[in-house]
Design a protein around this motif. Structure first.
Motif, mmCIF file in Angstrom:
data_model
loop_
_atom_site.group_PDB
_atom_site.id
_atom_site.type_symbol
_atom_site.label_atom_id
_atom_site.label_comp_id
_atom_site.label_asym_id
_atom_site.label_seq_id
_atom_site.Cartn_x
_atom_site.Cartn_y
_atom_site.Cartn_z
ATOM 1 N N PRO A 1 -3.090 -1.865 -6.940
ATOM 2 C CA PRO A 1 -3.571 -0.542 -7.439
ATOM 3 C C PRO A 1 -4.969 -0.451 -7.531
ATOM 4 O O PRO A 1 -5.741 0.246 -7.316
ATOM 5 C CB PRO A 1 -2.782 -0.286 -8.656
ATOM 6 N N ILE A 2 -5.790 -1.621 -7.967
ATOM 7 C CA ILE A 2 -7.123 -1.658 -7.975
ATOM 8 C C ILE A 2 -7.707 -1.707 -6.762
ATOM 9 O O ILE A 2 -8.937 -1.046 -6.814
ATOM 10 C CB ILE A 2 -7.504 -3.296 -8.782
ATOM 11 N N ILE A 3 -7.358 -2.402 -6.017
ATOM 12 C CA ILE A 3 -7.816 -2.234 -4.595
ATOM 13 C C ILE A 3 -7.996 -0.787 -4.068
ATOM 14 O O ILE A 3 -8.931 -0.303 -3.546
ATOM 15 C CB ILE A 3 -7.283 -3.244 -3.495
ATOM 16 N N ILE A 4 -6.801 -0.056 -4.473
ATOM 17 C CA ILE A 4 -6.862 1.220 -3.882
ATOM 18 C C ILE A 4 -7.632 2.223 -4.646
ATOM 19 O O ILE A 4 -8.372 2.970 -3.807
ATOM 20 C CB ILE A 4 -5.296 1.908 -4.085
ATOM 21 N N ILE A 5 -7.883 1.986 -5.839
ATOM 22 C CA ILE A 5 -8.904 2.728 -6.532
ATOM 23 C C ILE A 5 -10.223 2.571 -6.129
ATOM 24 O O ILE A 5 -10.948 3.426 -5.801
ATOM 25 C CB ILE A 5 -8.618 2.577 -8.102
ATOM 26 N N VAL A 6 -10.679 1.159 -6.064
ATOM 27 C CA VAL A 6 -12.007 0.701 -5.614
ATOM 28 C C VAL A 6 -12.422 1.338 -4.337
ATOM 29 O O VAL A 6 -13.388 1.857 -4.094
ATOM 30 C CB VAL A 6 -12.197 -0.635 -5.696
ATOM 31 N N PHE B 1 2.745 5.577 -7.982
ATOM 32 C CA PHE B 1 3.052 4.407 -8.557
ATOM 33 C C PHE B 1 3.721 4.518 -9.862
ATOM 34 O O PHE B 1 4.671 3.722 -10.135
ATOM 35 C CB PHE B 1 1.947 3.585 -8.755
ATOM 36 N N ILE B 2 3.031 5.519 -10.822
ATOM 37 C CA ILE B 2 3.717 5.692 -12.091
ATOM 38 C C ILE B 2 5.215 6.258 -11.894
ATOM 39 O O ILE B 2 6.076 6.072 -12.510
ATOM 40 C CB ILE B 2 2.944 6.556 -12.967
ATOM 41 N N GLY B 3 5.530 7.278 -10.912
ATOM 42 C CA GLY B 3 6.471 8.022 -10.823
ATOM 43 C C GLY B 3 7.752 6.996 -10.216
ATOM 44 O O GLY B 3 8.784 7.045 -10.773
ATOM 45 N N VAL B 4 7.280 5.970 -9.425
ATOM 46 C CA VAL B 4 8.374 5.006 -8.930
ATOM 47 C C VAL B 4 8.657 4.128 -10.026
ATOM 48 O O VAL B 4 9.802 3.668 -10.260
ATOM 49 C CB VAL B 4 7.742 4.124 -7.735
ATOM 50 N N THR B 5 7.550 3.724 -10.854
ATOM 51 C CA THR B 5 8.004 2.853 -12.323
ATOM 52 C C THR B 5 9.084 3.695 -13.113
ATOM 53 O O THR B 5 10.108 3.019 -13.324
ATOM 54 C CB THR B 5 6.692 2.553 -12.731
ATOM 55 N N ILE B 6 8.674 4.801 -13.185
ATOM 56 C CA ILE B 6 9.606 5.500 -14.285
ATOM 57 C C ILE B 6 11.030 5.734 -13.688
ATOM 58 O O ILE B 6 11.950 5.416 -14.315
ATOM 59 C CB ILE B 6 9.090 6.821 -14.628
ATOM 60 N N LEU B 7 11.187 5.885 -12.271
ATOM 61 C CA LEU B 7 12.454 6.123 -11.630
ATOM 62 C C LEU B 7 13.070 4.843 -11.768
ATOM 63 O O LEU B 7 14.469 4.853 -11.989
ATOM 64 C CB LEU B 7 12.003 6.294 -10.172
ATOM 65 N N VAL B 8 12.648 3.559 -11.536
ATOM 66 C CA VAL B 8 13.428 2.319 -11.514
ATOM 67 C C VAL B 8 13.770 2.253 -13.002
ATOM 68 O O VAL B 8 14.671 1.532 -13.387
ATOM 69 C CB VAL B 8 12.193 1.235 -11.249
ATOM 70 N N GLN B 9 12.986 2.526 -14.026
ATOM 71 C CA GLN B 9 13.381 2.054 -15.405
ATOM 72 C C GLN B 9 14.349 3.069 -15.793
ATOM 73 O O GLN B 9 15.282 2.767 -16.318
ATOM 74 C CB GLN B 9 12.344 2.626 -16.303
ATOM 75 N N ASN B 10 14.478 4.453 -15.121
ATOM 76 C CA ASN B 10 15.596 5.263 -15.485
ATOM 77 C C ASN B 10 16.938 4.862 -14.829
ATOM 78 O O ASN B 10 18.167 5.115 -15.327
ATOM 79 C CB ASN B 10 15.248 6.730 -15.186
ATOM 80 N N LEU B 11 16.695 4.125 -13.756
ATOM 81 C CA LEU B 11 17.890 3.643 -12.945
ATOM 82 C C LEU B 11 18.725 2.634 -13.742
ATOM 83 O O LEU B 11 19.633 2.232 -13.350
ATOM 84 C CB LEU B 11 17.526 3.315 -11.455
ATOM 85 N N ILE C 1 -5.619 10.166 -7.709
ATOM 86 C CA ILE C 1 -4.691 10.754 -8.560
ATOM 87 C C ILE C 1 -3.257 10.706 -7.827
ATOM 88 O O ILE C 1 -2.183 10.146 -8.720
ATOM 89 C CB ILE C 1 -5.094 11.996 -9.130
ATOM 90 N N LEU C 2 -3.330 11.141 -6.815
ATOM 91 C CA LEU C 2 -1.631 11.053 -6.250
ATOM 92 C C LEU C 2 -1.164 9.836 -5.955
ATOM 93 O O LEU C 2 -0.116 9.578 -6.150
ATOM 94 C CB LEU C 2 -1.806 11.995 -4.657
ATOM 95 N N ILE C 3 -1.920 9.075 -5.607
ATOM 96 C CA ILE C 3 -1.543 7.487 -5.516
ATOM 97 C C ILE C 3 -1.209 6.948 -6.609
ATOM 98 O O ILE C 3 0.031 6.197 -6.637
ATOM 99 C CB ILE C 3 -2.823 6.498 -4.612
ATOM 100 N N LEU C 4 -1.822 6.812 -7.600
ATOM 101 C CA LEU C 4 -1.761 6.594 -9.046
ATOM 102 C C LEU C 4 -0.092 7.281 -9.475
ATOM 103 O O LEU C 4 0.553 6.672 -10.080
ATOM 104 C CB LEU C 4 -2.814 6.932 -9.980
ATOM 105 N N ALA C 5 -0.105 8.427 -9.315
ATOM 106 C CA ALA C 5 1.124 9.325 -9.649
ATOM 107 C C ALA C 5 2.262 8.628 -8.794
ATOM 108 O O ALA C 5 3.299 8.602 -9.745
ATOM 109 C CB ALA C 5 0.644 10.689 -9.245
#
Length: 496
Positions: A478-483, A38-48, A32-36
């Motif tokens: 991300p899929i590799i990490i989850i699997v 990735f999601i956090g980085v994505t949102i940050l990039v979009q806001n920038l 969950i932390l890893i996914l969070a």
């Protein structure tokens, strides 16, 4: 030192294994932390609102230095409203790059619900997309289909978003748009036949473009900044001749495009206009090359003349140059006669010294024949004629008329060299720049003398390798990490 680093690394891995992967709940928490992350980085990039990575071949969604130069000094508050566009639209991303060049420019994505006043004021349909460029009482509205043009032969969609946006910004920021008139009735070329791409590019360059029926008006309009004349196939009528000469005597400027002629005709009135600038009548014949480095694909009639360094051509000097097809030479009177005419000649484009002039069209041999003139021919020139000098006692201003003439017409036309490439001649090399810079110069807009972005297909043009990398990053990693996390969790659970 190396051993100490390895020990620290091993301790870190052991900690992850023992404290996170041995316990199923902690393993899930780690995922969950890893996914969070990735999601956090994505949102940050979009806001920038960082500029998107542009993988298109012609950098279609990256603002060019030329556009930046044209808008950086605009001192008017300009609002650009994207009505009905999503926030991740590529054209909207392109427009946002203008705001980083000039803080006077603001870009905003709105809906018809947010701003019903804009929809009503500028007549945008509720369900459609529209771009409003507004500066005080001046405005320009672009529909989504204005940002693209279509090649009816190849059925390709050509992106012209940057040209349209830059032109719209500048058109609402200037007091007066230059007026370009295209002489009609004496040539097979017109804005709707053979010169459609030139017409489009001219309007993208912040010009008002109109066709001139000179017999109907009996004059060149007072607001004409540049008159374009293309390859007269019939002699001018007396009315047209008098109107053009009157225009010259008032300080009017002309761009003259003259393709090679196959036979000498009685063009007394055409030659009378050219004579004002010291240009001799055109001879029947074409220029051919013998230098393989100055021709295209071994075709002697497809020449690549040398661009001279001048105010008009400085941005193209020492570039890939232009392509002329079936060009003709420009003959002028001697220097003393030019001086007596108050004319100053500036050479713009010349052939190599190995070029030759052929007037026997039945001769298909690709080498120079006996009697054929070999020389470095002038195929592009500016003629500046002083009509009257400035007079301080009467406060009369200097009156000067300029003629830019090219011994070629097809190089800025819709004509296609081959059926396989299906690219119009104007889109080859610096052909477009040469004609547009000439018109900008004649219209007293030297700030628009530049090198422009080449329009291209809007289809995605990332290479196969780039596609694999992108897909791997956004999906596979991300899929590799989850699997892996799930496998480790199951394995540890069984070991218990």
């Amino acid at each position: 030192m190396k051993k100490e680093k390895n020990t620290k690394k091993n301790k870190f891995i052991d900690t992850i294994k023992k404290k996170w992967l041995m316990d199923s709940s902690k393993t899930i928490l780690l995922i969950i932390l890893i996914l969070a992350f990735f999601i956090g980085v994505t949102i940050l990039v979009q806001n920038l609102k960082l500029a998107p990575i542009d993988f298109t071949e012609g950098k279609l969604f990256t603002l060019t230095d030329e556009s930046k130069e044209k808008i950086k000094n605009i001192d008017k508050d300009i609002n650009i409203y994207f009505v009905g566009y999503s926030n991740d639209n590529s054209t909207l991303d392109l427009a946002r790059q203008y705001t980083k060049v000039n803080e006077k420019i603001k870009v905003q994505a709105v809906t018809s619900t947010d701003r019903p006043d804009l929809v009503e004021k500028y007549g945008i349909e509720t369900s459609s997309e529209g771009i409003i460029v507004e500066a005080g009482s001046q405005y320009k509205v672009l529909a989504s289909n204005d940002l693209y043009t279509y090649d009816s032969t190849t059925y390709e969609t050509i992106n012209v978003a940057e040209e349209k946006l830059t032109a719209a910004i500048r058109s609402v920021s200037v007091e007066k748009l230059p007026k370009v008139y295209f002489l009609n009735g004496y040539s097979s070329f017109s804005l709707s036949k053979g010169m459609q791409y030139l017409n489009m590019y001219l309007q993208n360059e912040v010009n008002e473009v109109e066709t001139l029926d000179i017999l109907a008006q009996a004059k060149v309009p007072e607001d004409c900044d540049t008159l374009i004349i293309t390859s007269p196939e019939n002699d001018f009528d007396d009315i047209a001749t008098d109107a053009i000469i009157n225009y010259i005597n008032k300080g009017g400027n002309i761009l003259w495009l003259n393709a090679a002629i196959t036979q000498n005709k009685n063009m007394n009135n055409v030659n009378k206009v050219l004579e004002y600038y010291g240009v001799k009548p055109f001879e029947a014949g074409i220029i051919r090359e013998t230098n393989s480095s100055k021709m295209v694909s071994g075709s002697p009639d497809l020449i690549m003349p040398d661009i001279q360094y001048t105010d008009i051509t400085s941005k193209m000097y020492d570039s890939e140059g232009v392509i002329f097809i079936n060009a003709t030479k420009i003959n002028t009177v001697d220097d003393e006669t030019l001086k007596s005419l108050n004319v100053r000649k500036t050479e713009l484009v010349k052939t190599s010294e190995n070029a030759y002039f052929r007037n026997n069209f039945s001769n298909s041999v690709d080498t120079i024949q006996q009697g054929e003139e070999q020389n470095s021919f002038l195929v592009g020139a500016e003629f500046s004629k002083i009509i009257s000098e400035e007079k301080e006692d009467t406060e009369e201003s200097k009156v000067e008329s300029k003629l830019i003439i090219y011994g070629e017409n097809f190089f800025v036309s819709d004509y296609q060299l081959t059926q396989t490439t299906q690219t119009p001649m104007i889109a080859y090399r610096k052909n477009k720049d040469l004609v547009l810079n000439s018109i900008a110069y004649l219209s007293d807009r030297e700030e628009d003398i530049t090198v422009r972005k080449s329009s291209g297909s809007i289809t995605y043009t990332a290479t196969e390798q780039e596609n694999r990398i992108i897909l791997f990053i956004i999906t596979v990693v991300p899929i590799i990490i989850i699997v892996v996390g799930i496998i480790v969790w199951i394995k540890r659970k069984r070991q218990k």
